[in-house]
Scaffold this motif. Structure first.
Motif, PDB file in Angstrom:
ATOM      1  N   ASP A  69       0.986  -1.146  -0.096  1.00 48.63           N
ATOM      2  CA  ASP A  69       0.168   0.243   0.213  1.00 48.63           C
ATOM      3  C   ASP A  69       0.769   1.353  -0.149  1.00 48.63           C
ATOM      4  O   ASP A  69       0.231   2.337  -0.222  1.00 48.63           O
ATOM      5  N   PHE A  70       2.255   1.049   0.312  1.00 50.01           N
ATOM      6  CA  PHE A  70       2.919   2.251   0.453  1.00 50.01           C
ATOM      7  C   PHE A  70       4.306   2.075  -0.466  1.00 50.01           C
ATOM      8  O   PHE A  70       5.421   2.670  -0.601  1.00 50.01           O
ATOM      9  N   ALA A  71       3.984   1.530  -1.876  1.00 51.26           N
ATOM     10  CA  ALA A  71       4.843   1.387  -2.916  1.00 51.26           C
ATOM     11  C   ALA A  71       5.632   2.865  -3.263  1.00 51.26           C
ATOM     12  O   ALA A  71       6.723   2.708  -3.585  1.00 51.26           O
ATOM     13  N   ALA A  72       5.018   3.778  -3.170  1.00 53.56           N
ATOM     14  CA  ALA A  72       5.480   5.098  -3.621  1.00 53.56           C
ATOM     15  C   ALA A  72       6.717   5.499  -2.976  1.00 53.56           C
ATOM     16  O   ALA A  72       7.529   6.443  -3.027  1.00 53.56           O
ATOM     17  N   ILE A  73       6.740   5.002  -1.301  1.00 52.25           N
ATOM     18  CA  ILE A  73       7.836   5.037  -0.614  1.00 52.25           C
ATOM     19  C   ILE A  73       8.601   3.924  -0.414  1.00 52.25           C
ATOM     20  O   ILE A  73       9.887   4.065  -0.831  1.00 52.25           O
ATOM     21  N   ILE A  74       8.156   2.522  -0.675  1.00 49.11           N
ATOM     22  CA  ILE A  74       8.947   1.506  -0.802  1.00 49.11           C
ATOM     23  C   ILE A  74       9.896   1.463  -1.782  1.00 49.11           C
ATOM     24  O   ILE A  74      11.297   0.958  -1.820  1.00 49.11           O
ATOM     25  N   ASP A  75       9.180   1.658  -2.999  1.00 50.59           N
ATOM     26  CA  ASP A  75       9.790   1.382  -4.178  1.00 50.59           C
ATOM     27  C   ASP A  75      11.400   2.205  -4.548  1.00 50.59           C
ATOM     28  O   ASP A  75      12.367   1.726  -4.617  1.00 50.59           O
ATOM     29  N   PRO A  76      11.261   3.523  -4.073  1.00 41.87           N
ATOM     30  CA  PRO A  76      12.392   4.327  -4.242  1.00 41.87           C
ATOM     31  C   PRO A  76      13.557   4.023  -3.282  1.00 41.87           C
ATOM     32  O   PRO A  76      14.661   3.968  -3.382  1.00 41.87           O
ATOM     33  N   MET A  77      12.877   3.535  -1.893  1.00 40.89           N
ATOM     34  CA  MET A  77      13.834   3.047  -0.777  1.00 40.89           C
ATOM     35  C   MET A  77      14.544   1.711  -1.042  1.00 40.89           C
ATOM     36  O   MET A  77      15.811   1.716  -0.820  1.00 40.89           O
ATOM     37  N   VAL A  78      13.802   0.792  -1.987  1.00 44.53           N
ATOM     38  CA  VAL A  78      14.787  -0.243  -2.360  1.00 44.53           C
ATOM     39  C   VAL A  78      15.571   0.094  -3.369  1.00 44.53           C
ATOM     40  O   VAL A  78      16.737  -0.520  -3.323  1.00 44.53           O
ATOM     41  N   VAL A  79      15.139   0.646  -4.486  1.00 45.08           N
ATOM     42  CA  VAL A  79      16.076   0.944  -5.709  1.00 45.08           C
ATOM     43  C   VAL A  79      17.308   1.903  -5.261  1.00 45.08           C
ATOM     44  O   VAL A  79      18.368   1.369  -5.477  1.00 45.08           O
ATOM     45  N   PHE A  80      17.117   2.880  -4.650  1.00 45.48           N
ATOM     46  CA  PHE A  80      18.311   3.747  -4.163  1.00 45.48           C
ATOM     47  C   PHE A  80      18.847   3.222  -3.185  1.00 45.48           C
ATOM     48  O   PHE A  80      20.170   3.448  -2.925  1.00 45.48           O
ATOM     49  N   GLY A  81      18.081   2.428  -2.034  1.00 45.44           N
ATOM     50  CA  GLY A  81      18.837   1.921  -1.029  1.00 45.44           C
ATOM     51  C   GLY A  81      19.985   0.820  -1.643  1.00 45.44           C
ATOM     52  O   GLY A  81      20.992   0.940  -0.940  1.00 45.44           O
ATOM     53  N   GLN A  82      19.557  -0.002  -2.673  1.00 48.78           N
ATOM     54  CA  GLN A  82      20.422  -1.022  -3.117  1.00 48.78           C
ATOM     55  C   GLN A  82      21.653  -0.321  -3.716  1.00 48.78           C
ATOM     56  O   GLN A  82      22.764  -0.661  -3.734  1.00 48.78           O
TER      57      GLN A  82
END
Length: 175
Positions: A69-82
């Motif tokens: 439900d919070f993909a707008a936050i989770i997705d950039p955290m995963v991509v830029f976190g990696q």
């Protein structure tokens, strides 16, 4: 503790593991970033995986559905976190912090792979309990504990600075 083998070889092995783990994170992050092509960054989304790939028997399934439900936050955290974790591991900068963040990310990936709970033996694809995410998590914990960022890394120079000498708590992020 004494070692019966060359400390030089220990350093080479830690540097090799550090570079390999950096590659794993950088490749994963860059693939996600450019999945839709250069003109469409962040076309990748975790929603399909979070909503459809988590086994119903996984005891943490509701948590992962909540994350969807919070993909707008989770997705950039995963991509830029990696990507950032990969760069930090590669250059040995804020290494312990990066290793900890990478290990936390790997623990989430590992728990998402559970096909069942404790009574089922926490099965994962191709076996029980152990998968690549768990292995990566343990490697990162070990590299962080050993201070692998000091070996041909920026952290070695940072630890010599007056700022770090005056704020020894910063050493928990470095190494």
């Amino acid at each position: 503790m004494e070692f019966n083998y060359s400390e030089t070889w220990l350093a080479y092995s830690m540097l090799g593991l550090r570079v390999v783990m950096a590659w794993v994170f950088l490749q994963a992050g860059l693939e996600k970033l450019f999945e839709g092509g250069i003109g469409d960054p962040l076309a990748w989304s975790s929603v399909g995986f979070l909503r459809n790939a988590i086994a119903e028997a996984n005891p943490l399934r509701e948590l992962f559905l909540f994350f969807a439900d919070f993909a707008a936050i989770i997705d950039p955290m995963v991509v830029f976190g990696q990507i950032l974790i990969g760069l930090a591991l590669l250059f040995g900068v804020f290494f312990r912090f990066a290793a900890l963040m990478g290990a936390i990310m790997m623990s989430l990936f590992w728990t998402a792979a559970w096909q069942g709970g404790l009574l089922a033996g926490f099965p994962v694809d191709h076996g029980y309990f152990v998968d690549s995410s768990l292995v990566y998590m343990l490697i990162l914990f070990g590299l962080g504990a050993w201070g692998a960022g000091r070996i041909v890394g920026v952290d070695r120079a940072l630890e010599e600075t007056e700022l770090v000498r005056n704020a020894p708590g910063l050493r928990f992020l470095l190494g």
